[in-house]
Enzyme design. Structure first.
Site, PDB file in Angstrom:
ATOM      1  N   HIS A 236       3.195  -0.306   6.214  1.00 20.37           N
ATOM      2  CA  HIS A 236       1.801  -0.637   5.884  1.00 20.37           C
ATOM      3  C   HIS A 236       1.495  -0.217   4.458  1.00 20.37           C
ATOM      4  O   HIS A 236       2.305   0.427   3.780  1.00 20.37           O
ATOM      5  CB  HIS A 236       0.815  -0.002   6.876  1.00 20.37           C
TER       6      HIS A 236
ATOM      7  N   CYS B  24       5.018   6.738   9.232  1.00 22.26           N
ATOM      8  CA  CYS B  24       5.153   5.329   8.858  1.00 22.26           C
ATOM      9  C   CYS B  24       5.718   5.220   7.438  1.00 22.26           C
ATOM     10  O   CYS B  24       5.837   6.222   6.731  1.00 22.26           O
ATOM     11  CB  CYS B  24       3.800   4.636   8.924  1.00 22.26           C
TER      12      CYS B  24
END
Length: 267
Positions: free
Chosen positions: A217, A243
């Site tokens: 992301h 992430c």
């Protein structure tokens, strides 16, 4: 007169014989030189093959150690399964920070491990942090898209049909909030333009999942959609909660172009 002629003929015979021997000697030298060259080339190739075999043997014999750590369920226990399937029986439960030997890196998101008592089982790679993982045969030389992330370099490389088409700095998780290493793939139905996590007071754009809660992301945004500059400045260093953070344009590219099932390799 005849005696003189005989002497001349004898001298000519000796001279011709000497020339012939000289020619033969030169031919032998050429043959020997070529033979030596071929032998030298063969020895070099043989030496390279032996060196490659030695490296492969040493890599295979190397012991890889991982450390169990549950940053998802946070119950302090990590299950070891009999088979590479969470529906199979649980043969052991590792505790947080307990070390375990890694035998194989397996698709998609698994390690084969060896317990202290010699038993072998399988662990979800999201619960194992490691500096190095066992080598595997997966690489970017395949048809379609492949995303390769190197945690040491903090760089993401995107390949298409074996050709590097995009490269970017990124940020993986910190050691306490590690990004799992191994073989993954872009998961079905797991992508979106925006998310926000109240627990971290951060959101992000253009997210794409590769294993459960682990995503590619953008750099973090505030709840009202503004880039958090101090977090953006951390790109290129481990900084996330697990992430893989990316510049907004790179995250958008993945969101718009990388299809489900694409290979993801994290080292």
């Amino acid at each position: 007169m005849r005696k003189r002629l005989a002497v001349i003929l004898t001298l000519l015979i000796f001279m011709l014989a000497g020339c012939k021997e000289s020619v033969l000697d030169q031919s032998d030298i050429i043959k020997t030189s070529k033979a030596d060259e071929f032998e030298k080339k063969g020895n070099i190739e043989k030496g390279k093959e032996q060196s490659d075999e030695k490296e492969a043997t040493e890599e295979k014999a190397k012991i890889f150690i991982g450390q169990a750590l549950d940053t998802i369920d946070r119950d302090g226990f990590i299950e070891v399964y009999k088979e590479k399937n969470k529906k199979s029986s649980i043969i052991y439960k590792l505790k947080d920070y307990q070390q375990v030997r890694l035998l194989e890196t397996l698709p998609y998101g698994w390690f084969k491990v060896m317990l202290e008592d010699g038993r072998e089982g399988y662990v979800d790679s999201r619960y194992i942090r490691a500096k190095e993982i066992p080598p595997h045969d997966f690489n970017a030389e395949v048809a379609g898209y492949v995303l390769v992330f190197n945690t040491d370099e903090q760089v993401l490389k995107i390949y298409k049909d074996g050709e590097l088409i995009k490269e970017s700095i990124a940020s993986s998780g910190t050691w306490e909030h590690f990004t799992p290493k191994g073989i993954f793939k872009i998961e079905e139905g797991r992508r979106g333009k925006w998310f926000y996590t109240p627990r971290f007071k951060q959101g992000g754009k253009y997210w794409v999942g590769f294993k459960g809660t682990y995503l590619f992301h953008s750099v973090p945004f505030t709840e009202d959609g503004k880039i958090i500059e101090e977090e953006k400045e951390k790109l290129g260093t481990p900084a996330s909660h697990g992430c893989i953070r990316l510049p907004v344009d790179v995250a958008k590219y993945i969101y718009e172009n990388i299809p489900e099932g694409s290979l993801v390799l994290i080292y």
